[in-house]
Design a protein around this motif. Structure first.
Motif, PDB file in Angstrom:
ATOM      1  N   TRP A  71      -8.499   0.493  -1.201  1.00  0.00           N
ATOM      2  CA  TRP A  71      -7.670   0.250  -0.033  1.00  0.00           C
ATOM      3  C   TRP A  71      -8.372  -0.541   1.067  1.00  0.00           C
ATOM      4  O   TRP A  71      -7.827  -1.491   1.615  1.00  0.00           O
ATOM      5  CB  TRP A  71      -7.211   1.590   0.554  1.00  0.00           C
ATOM      6  CG  TRP A  71      -6.342   2.349  -0.407  1.00  0.00           C
ATOM      7  CD1 TRP A  71      -6.586   3.585  -0.933  1.00  0.00           C
ATOM      8  CD2 TRP A  71      -5.099   1.926  -0.971  1.00  0.00           C
ATOM      9  NE1 TRP A  71      -5.564   3.947  -1.769  1.00  0.00           N
ATOM     10  CE2 TRP A  71      -4.634   2.953  -1.814  1.00  0.00           C
ATOM     11  CE3 TRP A  71      -4.329   0.777  -0.838  1.00  0.00           C
ATOM     12  CZ2 TRP A  71      -3.459   2.864  -2.520  1.00  0.00           C
ATOM     13  CZ3 TRP A  71      -3.147   0.700  -1.542  1.00  0.00           C
ATOM     14  CH2 TRP A  71      -2.725   1.718  -2.370  1.00  0.00           C
ATOM     15  N   ARG A 114       0.828  -1.205   0.000  1.00  0.00           N
ATOM     16  CA  ARG A 114       0.000   0.000   0.000  1.00  0.00           C
ATOM     17  C   ARG A 114       0.868   1.262   0.000  1.00  0.00           C
ATOM     18  O   ARG A 114       0.559   2.233  -0.687  1.00  0.00           O
ATOM     19  CB  ARG A 114      -0.944  -0.017   1.199  1.00  0.00           C
ATOM     20  CG  ARG A 114      -2.006  -1.108   1.117  1.00  0.00           C
ATOM     21  CD  ARG A 114      -2.996  -1.060   2.275  1.00  0.00           C
ATOM     22  NE  ARG A 114      -4.128  -1.924   1.995  1.00  0.00           N
ATOM     23  CZ  ARG A 114      -4.248  -3.180   2.410  1.00  0.00           C
ATOM     24  NH1 ARG A 114      -3.298  -3.708   3.159  1.00  0.00           N
ATOM     25  NH2 ARG A 114      -5.300  -3.906   2.089  1.00  0.00           N
ATOM     26  N   VAL A 115       1.947   1.239   0.781  1.00  0.00           N
ATOM     27  CA  VAL A 115       2.872   2.372   0.775  1.00  0.00           C
ATOM     28  C   VAL A 115       3.414   2.594  -0.639  1.00  0.00           C
ATOM     29  O   VAL A 115       3.552   3.733  -1.103  1.00  0.00           O
ATOM     30  CB  VAL A 115       4.036   2.128   1.762  1.00  0.00           C
ATOM     31  CG1 VAL A 115       5.125   3.185   1.587  1.00  0.00           C
ATOM     32  CG2 VAL A 115       3.521   2.137   3.199  1.00  0.00           C
ATOM     33  N   HIS A 165       2.660   7.017   2.224  1.00  0.00           N
ATOM     34  CA  HIS A 165       2.320   6.611   0.855  1.00  0.00           C
ATOM     35  C   HIS A 165       3.178   7.354  -0.165  1.00  0.00           C
ATOM     36  O   HIS A 165       3.191   8.579  -0.210  1.00  0.00           O
ATOM     37  CB  HIS A 165       0.834   6.891   0.607  1.00  0.00           C
ATOM     38  CG  HIS A 165       0.363   6.524  -0.764  1.00  0.00           C
ATOM     39  ND1 HIS A 165       0.463   5.258  -1.266  1.00  0.00           N
ATOM     40  CD2 HIS A 165      -0.225   7.278  -1.734  1.00  0.00           C
ATOM     41  CE1 HIS A 165      -0.052   5.229  -2.484  1.00  0.00           C
ATOM     42  NE2 HIS A 165      -0.463   6.449  -2.793  1.00  0.00           N
ATOM     43  N   GLU A 168      -0.786   5.585   5.227  1.00  0.00           N
ATOM     44  CA  GLU A 168      -1.218   6.704   4.381  1.00  0.00           C
ATOM     45  C   GLU A 168      -0.242   7.885   4.453  1.00  0.00           C
ATOM     46  O   GLU A 168       0.003   8.564   3.454  1.00  0.00           O
ATOM     47  CB  GLU A 168      -2.614   7.188   4.782  1.00  0.00           C
ATOM     48  CG  GLU A 168      -3.736   6.201   4.469  1.00  0.00           C
ATOM     49  CD  GLU A 168      -4.073   5.321   5.659  1.00  0.00           C
ATOM     50  OE1 GLU A 168      -5.184   4.769   5.696  1.00  0.00           O
ATOM     51  OE2 GLU A 168      -3.205   5.185   6.551  1.00  0.00           O
TER      52      GLU A 168
END
Length: 334
Positions: free
Chosen positions: A332, A273-274, A311, A308
């Motif tokens: 997400w 996700r990062v 990110h 987040e």
């Protein structure tokens, strides 16, 4: 009475069918074990990494008292080191900080690696700077490419391999700590905690670059290796990462982050996700979901920083099988 019983039986049957059709994913999620991932920002190789790693392990529920007099194997990534390309391999500062933490908790610590692209392990140690660092702190090193091995049955069962030959040091470890460098990967999208454990497979049995595993399926063998090892946790070097044509030819991407977790799949999902990738689309992570650990954000508790705030989408090769890994808006929370 018979009509009541029949009605009850009908309700039970239809209810079970309904749950099977639309309720099982919800039930699976509700009963799945939650995991914790710790992210630390503003990290530097010359900073206090020992305190960061110690805090991260404690924040994820790690129990130091269980380590006293136990053997801890630290497994960095030394795949194909070059002094001019520090984004290739785990920085020695991460390894030494982890060793200090575990030694402080009463464990016997050693570092082990089976470089996948070079047969000369001493050269890999010199080029990565690891040899000097380990000698200065008297942390022993095990060359996993050439050690005596033992055979372990395949704990995952997704690849056609019946089992794996693991080096003696791996088999004798009470805890294996995956210490990867966060990088993109030209075949599977990313490499971090789980993929790094390809490096416990000995070259004397599987060759260089371990094509036996590649031919058996990279996603499947990543899952199977992780399922066949002793207890494994991870500390990820994401201070200076690699993007683009990883895991060898990519360029440096500064991120200034350290990630810590006791569940390798949950950590890798968070790192995806990062990086701007959807973990459910990464083949080996998709296989790991529910087997090794959770991928869903709702099942991963964040400690330290939230993903987040860190990110930072990584560049990936312009190839369809990689570009489809990109996360889209609204994907997400799954």
């Amino acid at each position: 009475m018979s009509r009541q019983l029949s009605r009850r039986a009908w309700l039970a049957t239809t209810g079970a069918a309904f749950a099977g059709m639309i309720g099982f994913p919800l039930v699976k999620r509700l009963t799945a074990r939650r995991e914790t991932v710790f992210l630390a920002k503003n990290q530097r190789y010359d900073g206090d990494l020992t305190s960061t790693i110690r805090a991260g392990l404690l924040a994820t529920g790690f129990q130091p008292k269980e380590l006293r007099d136990k053997r801890v194997l630290l497994k960095p990534n030394l795949v194909e080191p070059l002094r001019k390309s520090p984004q290739l391999t785990t920085n020695p500062a991460i390894v030494l900080a982890a060793a200090e933490v575990f030694r402080g908790w009463g464990a016997t610590v050693l570092v082990g690696e089976a470089p996948g692209h070079v047969r000369d392990t001493e050269m890999a140690l010199i080029e990565s700077g690891m040899q000097t660092a380990l000698a200065a702190t008297k942390v022993p090193f095990a060359d996993l490419n050439y050690e005596e091995v033992g055979w372990v049955k395949n704990g995952g069962g997704l690849s056609p391999l019946d089992g794996f030959f693991f080096p003696r040091t791996v088999l004798e470890a009470d805890l294996i700590v995956s210490l990867p460098k966060l990088k993109t990967h030209h075949w599977v999208g990313m490499t971090a905690a789980m993929k790094n454990l390809y490096g416990v497979i000995p070259g004397i049995k599987y060759g260089w670059p371990k094509n036996v595993l590649h031919h058996a399926g990279i996603p499947q063998t990543v899952l199977d290796i992780n399922s066949s090892l002793p207890k494994t946790i991870t500390i990820v070097d994401a201070i200076l990462c690699m993007e683009g044509d990883g895991p060898i030819m990519g360029s440096a991407k500064p991120l200034g982050m350290v990630a810590v977790g006791t569940n390798v799949a949950a950590v890798d999902a968070t790192l995806a996700r990062v990086m701007g990738l959807n973990p459910h689309r990464i083949s080996y992570l998709s296989l790991a979901d529910g087997r090794i650990g959770p991928l869903s954000e709702s099942l991963i508790e964040q400690r330290g920083e939230s993903w987040e705030t860190l990110h930072s989408p990584f560049q990936i090769l312009d190839q369809p099988h990689l570009q489809e890994l990109r996360a889209q808006p609204g994907e997400w929370v799954t």
